[in-house]
Design a protein around this motif. Structure first.
Motif, mmCIF file in Angstrom:
data_model
loop_
_atom_site.group_PDB
_atom_site.id
_atom_site.type_symbol
_atom_site.label_atom_id
_atom_site.label_comp_id
_atom_site.label_asym_id
_atom_site.label_seq_id
_atom_site.Cartn_x
_atom_site.Cartn_y
_atom_site.Cartn_z
ATOM 1 N N ASN A 286 40.131 28.136 44.164
ATOM 2 C CA ASN A 286 41.418 28.788 44.399
ATOM 3 C C ASN A 286 41.949 29.562 43.205
ATOM 4 O O ASN A 286 42.828 30.403 43.348
ATOM 5 N N GLU A 287 41.382 29.281 42.018
ATOM 6 C CA GLU A 287 41.793 30.040 40.830
ATOM 7 C C GLU A 287 41.009 31.337 40.695
ATOM 8 O O GLU A 287 41.363 32.192 39.885
ATOM 9 N N SER A 288 39.925 31.490 41.456
ATOM 10 C CA SER A 288 39.028 32.623 41.235
ATOM 11 C C SER A 288 39.199 33.698 42.307
ATOM 12 O O SER A 288 39.050 33.420 43.501
ATOM 13 N N PRO A 289 39.478 34.936 41.901
ATOM 14 C CA PRO A 289 39.582 36.013 42.895
ATOM 15 C C PRO A 289 38.280 36.199 43.690
ATOM 16 O O PRO A 289 38.313 36.651 44.828
ATOM 17 N N ALA A 290 37.139 35.838 43.078
ATOM 18 C CA ALA A 290 35.857 35.999 43.783
ATOM 19 C C ALA A 290 35.684 34.961 44.891
ATOM 20 O O ALA A 290 34.871 35.151 45.797
ATOM 21 N N TYR A 291 36.437 33.858 44.823
ATOM 22 C CA TYR A 291 36.245 32.766 45.779
ATOM 23 C C TYR A 291 37.458 32.495 46.683
ATOM 24 O O TYR A 291 37.300 32.042 47.805
ATOM 25 N N ARG A 292 38.663 32.736 46.144
ATOM 26 C CA ARG A 292 39.871 32.332 46.874
ATOM 27 C C ARG A 292 39.937 32.989 48.261
ATOM 28 O O ARG A 292 39.787 34.204 48.387
#
Ligand code: ZN
Length: 381
Positions: A286-292
């Protein structure tokens, strides 16, 4: 959608000429579904031999005071984890899983509530189980137990890499058990694998990986083929941050090792660590733009174990109850159903096709696959 299906089924009874139009309807329907998935990344997390009884019921009332389980020397643990109802016990054992993860997704496999997830291989041990998860089929004729052979079938990890045209570094497997070097890929070098007591030798020169590579040999586990889950998890987490893989398998082992050693108190401790790791993992997502918002997490196990005081610690061909497992799926394409009740049976071989479907791929193209995507885990349009 349900209404439309009922109409179609009713008309089919009276109008066999509908079949051709129905085929077109379903083909168009399925291609639309595949195109509309929001899942870009999948993280598969496995906890070896973690029993459905412990996941859904917390500390087992049968084992709480049983002799020879390590429980009698661990009164503080009994006090900390014992509650009157299964719902309270599982909440205190796995607070993150039950209060955050489960309500956002679907958890299948609570036999007491009419939900069954079962392995289809006959062996009910680890290699056949992981191979069934990773290839969408049982391979009983070749993988006859925990054998020392390479996976005879290209895994879903390799298939996804090839179908999406990914670099080897974008599909990764970090495992505590060394056998994953053979289970995880049919063709050596297809993906990044770090399993058992192994220095990290993958892409990116990562300082934290170097520290963990050294540390694993200084904090030895009691077992020769399995390093501590802590090392596996910290390496995997760092890899996610640095390399941002599209498909990842993180494989824990201590839930099984401590059970074979008949230390139920340590099994519960290991389950607690599984829960804390899932929390850290989901926070990293959830902290990562690539994953959220575009990552699906699938949590499951390779086999169950016995359900009695006599056989809780073991599993295999002689323990039929060890065929029962569980699976949790959370992500943007999965309905927020929480704990499933009264569902149709799901199989271990369904996990690979579910991964493919979530990534917008046609699972039929994965040659020899025997499972099907888990419908309860995928939102209907
Ligand atoms: Zn085992």
């Amino acid at each position: 959608m349900l209404g439309a299906c009922n109409v179609v089924v009713n008309r089919l009874r009276y109008d066999p000429g509908m079949i051709r139009r129905l085929l077109v309807f379903f083909l168009v329907g399925f291609s639309c579904v595949a195109a509309s998935r929001q899942t870009r990344n999948v993280i598969l997390f496995t906890a070896d031999g973690l029993r459905w009884q412990d996941l859904f019921g917390g500390m087992d009332p049968l084992l709480k005071d049983a002799k020879g389980t390590g429980m009698d020397d661990d009164k503080p643990l009994r006090t900390r984890l014992w509650r009157e109802t299964p719902e309270e016990r599982r909440q205190v054992l796995m607070p993150f899983f039950w209060s955050t993860l489960a309500p956002e997704g679907v958890v299948l496999g609570n036999l007491n509530k009419g939900s069954s997830v079962r392995v289809t291989n006959s062996f009910r041990v680890s290699y056949p189980g992981y191979a069934e998860i990773l290839t969408g089929r049982a391979q009983d004729g070749v993988i006859k137990g925990n054998v020392d052979i390479r996976n005879p079938t290209p895994t879903v990890l390799e298939f996804v890499r090839q179908k999406l045209g990914l670099e080897p570094s974008q599909v990764a497997l970090f495992a505590s058990w060394e056998a994953f070097s053979l289970i995880g890929e049919h063709t050596p070098g297809s993906i990044v694998i770090n399993a058992g007591y192994r220095n990290y030798e993958g892409p990116h020169d990562i300082e934290r990986m170097r520290q963990l590579s050294v540390l694993q040999f200084d904090v030895l586990s009691p077992w020769t083929e399995e390093r501590h889950d802590y090392i596996t998890f910290e390496m995997a987490l760092e890899y996610i941050r640095q390399a941002q893989p599209r498909l990842m398998h993180i494989a824990f082992d201590e839930t099984d090792d401590w059970a074979h050693d008949r230390k139920y108190n340590r099994v519960l401790d290991a389950i607690g660590y599984v829960d804390r790791s899932l929390r850290k993992l989901w926070e990293a997502v959830n902290e990562s733009p690539a994953y959220r918002g575009k990552t699906t997490l699938i949590v499951t196990c390779d086999h169950g174990r016995g359900g009695t005081v006599e056989d809780w610690h073991t599993h295999g061909e002689e323990v039929p109850a060890a065929a029962q497992i569980w699976v949790a799926i959370i992500g943007p394409d999965t309905p927020a159903l929480g704990e499933a009740a009264n569902t149709s049976e799901v199989f271990q071989r369904d996990i690979a096709p579910t991964i493919l479907d979530l990534l917008g791929l046609d699972y039929h193209e994965y040659e020899g696959v025997a499972g099907r995507p888990i419908r309860a885990a995928i939102k209907s349009e």
